[in-house]
Design a protein around this motif. Structure first.
Motif, PDB file in Angstrom:
ATOM      1  N   ASN A 101       0.708  -1.036  -0.057  1.00  0.00           N
ATOM      2  CA  ASN A 101       0.299  -0.213  -0.441  1.00  0.00           C
ATOM      3  C   ASN A 101       0.610   1.334  -0.065  1.00  0.00           C
ATOM      4  N   ARG A 104       0.710   3.484  -2.314  1.00  0.00           N
ATOM      5  CA  ARG A 104      -1.317   4.188  -3.638  1.00  0.00           C
ATOM      6  C   ARG A 104      -1.889   4.945  -3.535  1.00  0.00           C
ATOM      7  N   ASN A 105      -1.344   6.290  -2.937  1.00  0.00           N
ATOM      8  CA  ASN A 105      -2.018   7.627  -3.137  1.00  0.00           C
ATOM      9  C   ASN A 105      -0.451   7.729  -3.821  1.00  0.00           C
ATOM     10  N   ARG A 107       0.177   6.748  -7.049  1.00  0.00           N
ATOM     11  CA  ARG A 107      -0.255   5.499  -7.530  1.00  0.00           C
ATOM     12  C   ARG A 107      -1.760   4.884  -7.654  1.00  0.00           C
ATOM     13  N   PRO A 108      -2.588   5.182  -7.485  1.00  0.00           N
ATOM     14  CA  PRO A 108      -3.844   4.572  -6.560  1.00  0.00           C
ATOM     15  C   PRO A 108      -5.019   3.942  -7.670  1.00  0.00           C
ATOM     16  N   VAL A 109      -5.300   2.471  -7.536  1.00  0.00           N
ATOM     17  CA  VAL A 109      -6.181   1.921  -8.449  1.00  0.00           C
ATOM     18  C   VAL A 109      -7.291   2.464  -9.144  1.00  0.00           C
ATOM     19  N   TYR A 128      -0.559  -1.766 -15.450  1.00  0.00           N
ATOM     20  CA  TYR A 128       0.079  -1.875 -13.845  1.00  0.00           C
ATOM     21  C   TYR A 128      -0.780  -3.221 -13.448  1.00  0.00           C
ATOM     22  N   TRP A 130      -1.667  -3.901  -9.041  1.00  0.00           N
ATOM     23  CA  TRP A 130      -1.695  -3.719  -7.650  1.00  0.00           C
ATOM     24  C   TRP A 130      -1.747  -4.526  -6.953  1.00  0.00           C
TER      25      TRP A 130
END
Length: 156
Positions: A101, A104-105, A107-109, A128, A130
């Motif tokens: 995680n 994730r900020n 490169r968010p899903v 990508y 995740w």
């Protein structure tokens, strides 16, 4: 060493894993080791935890699943690169596994990503992926196999 990169370079890697943590490296570190790391040395320096990380990487990326162990020990870093920051990926065109995680900020899903798995999940919007941290409690074989199958199907 904020720009540390292990394994196949941006131009040669089929897959890159973006990891939130770095392994301990042999000292002194030389460019030859960074380009073609010896998995057994990294496992010796970092312990069983990193053996599991390299095993999951190998199972996800090996050309033939039956040979993942030989691939991990001998060929992993000819096809796989490991980055430790997002800015290292600006020229990369292959599949990127965003691990855990931490990123994730930045490169968010994306909302159109395909969810893979049931109890443990990953999200794919190629290039990508995740995925959970590379540990069997979070990333069991059933998820590895489902994710591998999905990626191979979509890459073809």
């Amino acid at each position: 060493m904020s720009k540390l990169w292990l394994g196949a370079c941006v131009d040669e890697a089929n897959y890159v894993f973006l990891l939130p943590n770095r392994p301990i490296l042999p000292t002194p570190v030389d460019i030859v080791f960074l380009k073609k790391p010896d998995v057994s040395i990294l496992i010796e320096l970092n312990g069983n935890h990193w053996r599991k990380i390299f095993t999951i990487m190998a199972k996800l990326t090996v050309p033939s699943y039956d040979s993942w162990k030989v691939f991990r020990d001998k060929e992993l870093f000819t096809k796989v690169g490991i980055a430790f920051s997002l800015d290292q990926l600006h020229d990369y065109k292959g599949v990127v596994f965003i691990v855990g995680n931490t990123f994730r900020n930045e490169r968010p899903v994306v909302s159109s990503a395909q969810e893979i798995g049931e109890v443990h999940t990953s999200f794919v919007y190629l290039p990508y992926v995740w995925c959970p941290y590379l540990d069997y409690r979070q990333f069991p074989n059933i998820l590895i196999e489902a994710l591998r199958e999905y990626i191979l199907e979509k890459k073809c």
